[in-house]
Design a protein around this motif. Structure first.
Motif, mmCIF file in Angstrom:
data_model
loop_
_atom_site.group_PDB
_atom_site.id
_atom_site.type_symbol
_atom_site.label_atom_id
_atom_site.label_comp_id
_atom_site.label_asym_id
_atom_site.label_seq_id
_atom_site.Cartn_x
_atom_site.Cartn_y
_atom_site.Cartn_z
ATOM 1 N N ASP A 116 0.793 -1.235 0.000
ATOM 2 C CA ASP A 116 0.000 0.000 0.000
ATOM 3 C C ASP A 116 0.831 1.294 0.000
ATOM 4 O OD1 ASP A 116 0.946 -0.450 2.551
ATOM 5 O OD2 ASP A 116 -0.894 0.131 3.573
ATOM 6 N N TYR A 117 1.992 1.276 -0.680
ATOM 7 C CA TYR A 117 2.806 2.509 -0.698
ATOM 8 C C TYR A 117 2.021 3.697 -1.247
ATOM 9 C CZ TYR A 117 6.356 5.934 -1.916
ATOM 10 O OH TYR A 117 7.062 7.100 -2.026
ATOM 11 N N GLU A 118 1.315 3.468 -2.356
ATOM 12 C CA GLU A 118 0.592 4.578 -3.006
ATOM 13 C C GLU A 118 -0.550 5.096 -2.129
ATOM 14 O OE1 GLU A 118 1.812 5.813 -5.581
ATOM 15 O OE2 GLU A 118 3.153 4.201 -6.222
ATOM 16 N N THR A 119 -1.220 4.166 -1.455
ATOM 17 C CA THR A 119 -2.419 4.564 -0.692
ATOM 18 C C THR A 119 -2.125 4.789 0.793
ATOM 19 O OG1 THR A 119 -2.970 2.233 -0.370
ATOM 20 C CG2 THR A 119 -4.003 3.346 -2.250
ATOM 21 N N TYR A 120 -0.839 4.669 1.185
ATOM 22 C CA TYR A 120 -0.502 4.894 2.594
ATOM 23 C C TYR A 120 -0.959 6.310 2.978
ATOM 24 C CZ TYR A 120 1.868 4.560 7.019
ATOM 25 O OH TYR A 120 2.114 4.517 8.367
ATOM 26 N N PRO A 121 -1.636 6.481 4.130
ATOM 27 C CA PRO A 121 -2.174 7.814 4.469
ATOM 28 C C PRO A 121 -1.076 8.878 4.549
ATOM 29 C CG PRO A 121 -2.954 6.132 6.014
ATOM 30 C CD PRO A 121 -1.933 5.475 5.154
ATOM 31 N N ARG A 122 -1.360 10.035 3.994
ATOM 32 C CA ARG A 122 -0.401 11.157 4.031
ATOM 33 C C ARG A 122 -1.167 12.432 4.344
ATOM 34 N NH1 ARG A 122 1.388 7.532 0.133
ATOM 35 N NH2 ARG A 122 3.632 7.379 -0.281
ATOM 36 N N ASP A 123 -0.647 13.233 5.285
ATOM 37 C CA ASP A 123 -1.277 14.513 5.626
ATOM 38 C C ASP A 123 -0.199 15.423 6.207
ATOM 39 O OD1 ASP A 123 -2.923 16.576 6.216
ATOM 40 O OD2 ASP A 123 -4.372 15.413 7.382
ATOM 41 N N ILE A 124 0.716 15.851 5.348
ATOM 42 C CA ILE A 124 1.936 16.513 5.819
ATOM 43 C C ILE A 124 1.643 17.848 6.504
ATOM 44 C CG2 ILE A 124 2.491 17.646 3.602
ATOM 45 C CD1 ILE A 124 5.048 15.952 5.945
ATOM 46 N N ASP A 125 0.643 18.603 6.021
ATOM 47 C CA ASP A 125 0.376 19.908 6.644
ATOM 48 C C ASP A 125 -0.120 19.728 8.083
ATOM 49 O OD1 ASP A 125 1.179 21.160 4.364
ATOM 50 O OD2 ASP A 125 -0.848 21.338 3.528
ATOM 51 N N HIS A 126 -1.051 18.778 8.251
ATOM 52 C CA HIS A 126 -1.557 18.499 9.594
ATOM 53 C C HIS A 126 -0.420 17.983 10.490
ATOM 54 C CE1 HIS A 126 -4.402 17.737 12.709
ATOM 55 N NE2 HIS A 126 -4.292 16.434 12.650
ATOM 56 N N ASP A 127 0.428 17.112 9.924
ATOM 57 C CA ASP A 127 1.573 16.588 10.700
ATOM 58 C C ASP A 127 2.448 17.731 11.200
ATOM 59 O OD1 ASP A 127 0.713 14.023 10.182
ATOM 60 O OD2 ASP A 127 2.247 13.582 8.664
ATOM 61 N N MET A 128 2.713 18.705 10.324
ATOM 62 C CA MET A 128 3.584 19.819 10.708
ATOM 63 C C MET A 128 2.953 20.628 11.840
ATOM 64 S SD MET A 128 6.320 19.435 9.035
ATOM 65 C CE MET A 128 6.009 17.682 9.055
ATOM 66 N N ASP A 129 1.618 20.825 11.763
ATOM 67 C CA ASP A 129 0.922 21.560 12.834
ATOM 68 C C ASP A 129 1.060 20.809 14.169
ATOM 69 O OD1 ASP A 129 0.166 23.448 11.030
ATOM 70 O OD2 ASP A 129 -1.886 22.693 10.767
ATOM 71 N N LEU A 130 0.866 19.480 14.117
ATOM 72 C CA LEU A 130 0.949 18.686 15.349
ATOM 73 C C LEU A 130 2.350 18.757 15.950
ATOM 74 C CD1 LEU A 130 -1.063 15.480 14.304
ATOM 75 C CD2 LEU A 130 -1.778 17.246 15.922
ATOM 76 N N LEU A 131 3.360 18.629 15.097
ATOM 77 C CA LEU A 131 4.745 18.603 15.601
ATOM 78 C C LEU A 131 5.149 19.971 16.155
ATOM 79 C CD1 LEU A 131 6.495 16.383 12.885
ATOM 80 C CD2 LEU A 131 5.658 15.720 15.161
ATOM 81 N N ALA A 132 4.712 21.034 15.473
ATOM 82 C CA ALA A 132 5.021 22.384 15.970
ATOM 83 C C ALA A 132 4.381 22.584 17.344
ATOM 84 C CB ALA A 132 4.528 23.430 14.981
ATOM 85 N N ALA A 133 3.152 22.090 17.496
ATOM 86 C CA ALA A 133 2.449 22.258 18.777
ATOM 87 C C ALA A 133 3.132 21.489 19.908
ATOM 88 C CB ALA A 133 0.996 21.795 18.638
ATOM 89 N N GLU A 134 3.859 20.416 19.557
ATOM 90 C CA GLU A 134 4.569 19.631 20.581
ATOM 91 C C GLU A 134 5.905 20.256 20.960
ATOM 92 O OE1 GLU A 134 3.381 17.191 22.301
ATOM 93 O OE2 GLU A 134 1.548 16.969 21.142
ATOM 94 N N GLY A 135 6.321 21.270 20.210
ATOM 95 C CA GLY A 135 7.604 21.901 20.512
ATOM 96 C C GLY A 135 8.792 21.214 19.861
#
Ligand code: AMP
Length: 297
Positions: free
Chosen positions: A67-86
């Motif tokens: 499932d490489y092609e269909t593996y879930p991806r949401d980079i913008d949301h990921d960046m928001d989460l990581l920034a919020a964690e410091g």
């Protein structure tokens, strides 16, 4: 939080942190972040002064047809989460940048990589061992965090670090579960409402094996049957394997007379689920039986 896509920039940025004598932690991920990932990130932030999270869906650990092609991806949301964690640095390389077109050297995960997940997913752990070695070489962290959710991967990484003399401390993190016991996984988003209910059989199988052990069953095959029985009650679920194994070598055990690990892998529709738990035999007579530990909730 800084975000870089190039290996050279990542190296340079982390070198600056090292020059300031900061302890550097790395949390490798494939993104589509959830609370399981964030638990590792929080542990890293608590321990280290400079925290790097890589978000990279590594093509070489997917076999053709997976499932490489269909593996879930949401980079913008990921960046928001990581920034919020410091988090200090997000390393988000492209596949073309990570791997030169003519790249041919890989890291052989050895016998540990051949069984269980390695048997179902040929080449998977070569891809994992190679990308983790590359990430450790680029980031040069003092400590790297890996989840027990992917228990075999954790053992492969530990062996690679030991056998290749890599200067990093591998720190495991317990499995983080949803309220109903299902281990959090990026792939869970693919489960329909009915499949999500059926998936509950996987943690239920682990609860059953822990219970059988607590009742005095030691025989590894009987313990495996305790898991299979629960999984078989769910017709939409196809079992890839259930196993009671040595926690370091992942070799099958005959009996649980010391710490062991129960492994489960199953498919529901196109979605693969893997899970595991520690098995501790009840202490000698007179002492209270230890509860099985399946990670933080
Ligand atoms: P992945 O993005 O699936 O490659 O996971 C990145 C890291 O997070 C790996 O070390 C995983 O073992 C870990 N991880 C993923 N899900 C969980 C979970 N539910 N509990 C603990 N660790 C997890």
């Amino acid at each position: 939080m800084e975000r870089v896509g190039s290996k050279a920039e990542a190296r340079k940025t982390v070198a600056d942190a090292h020059a300031e004598h900061k302890t550097v932690a790395l949390v490798p991920t494939m993104g589509a972040l959830h609370d399981g990932h964030l638990a590792l990130v929080r542990a890293a932030c608590a321990r280290a002064e400079y925290v790097v999270v890589s978000v990279f869906v590594n093509p070489t650990q997917f076999a053709p047809g997976e499932d490489y092609e269909t593996y879930p991806r949401d980079i913008d949301h990921d960046m928001d989460l990581l920034a919020a964690e410091g988090v200090d640095l997000a390393f988000t390389p492209s596949a073309a940048h990570m791997y030169a077109g003519d790249a041919g050297v890989t890291v052989d995960p050895g016998p540990l990589g051949a069984r269980w997940e390695g048997e179902v997913r040929p080449g998977h752990f070569t891809g994992v061992a190679t990308v983790v070695t590359k990430l450790l070489s680029i980031v040069r962290p003092d400590v790297a965090y890996f989840g027990e959710k992917d228990y075999q991967q954790l053992q492969v990484v530990r062996r690679a670090v030991a056998d290749l003399d890599l200067a990093v401390t591998v720190t495991p993190h317990p499995v983080v579960r949803d309220r109903d016991g299902l281990a959090l996984s990026s792939r869970n988003v693919h489960l329909s409402a009915e499949e999500r209910v059926a998936a509950r059989a996987v943690p239920a199988a682990l609860e059953a094996v822990a219970e059988a052990l607590a009742w005095g069953e030691r025989d590894a095959r009987a313990l495996e049957w305790a898991m299979t029985d629960v999984l078989a009650e769910e017709p939409s679920l196809a079992i890839d394997y259930v196993a009671v194994v040595d926690p370091a070598t992942l070799e099958p055990l005959d009996a649980v007379d010391r710490a062991a690990r129960a492994l489960v892998a199953a498919r529901i529709g196109p979605t693969r689920l893997i899970d595991n738990c520690e098995l501790l035999p009840p202490a000698a007579a007179g002492e209270p039986a230890p509860a099985h530990r399946k990670g933080s909730e």
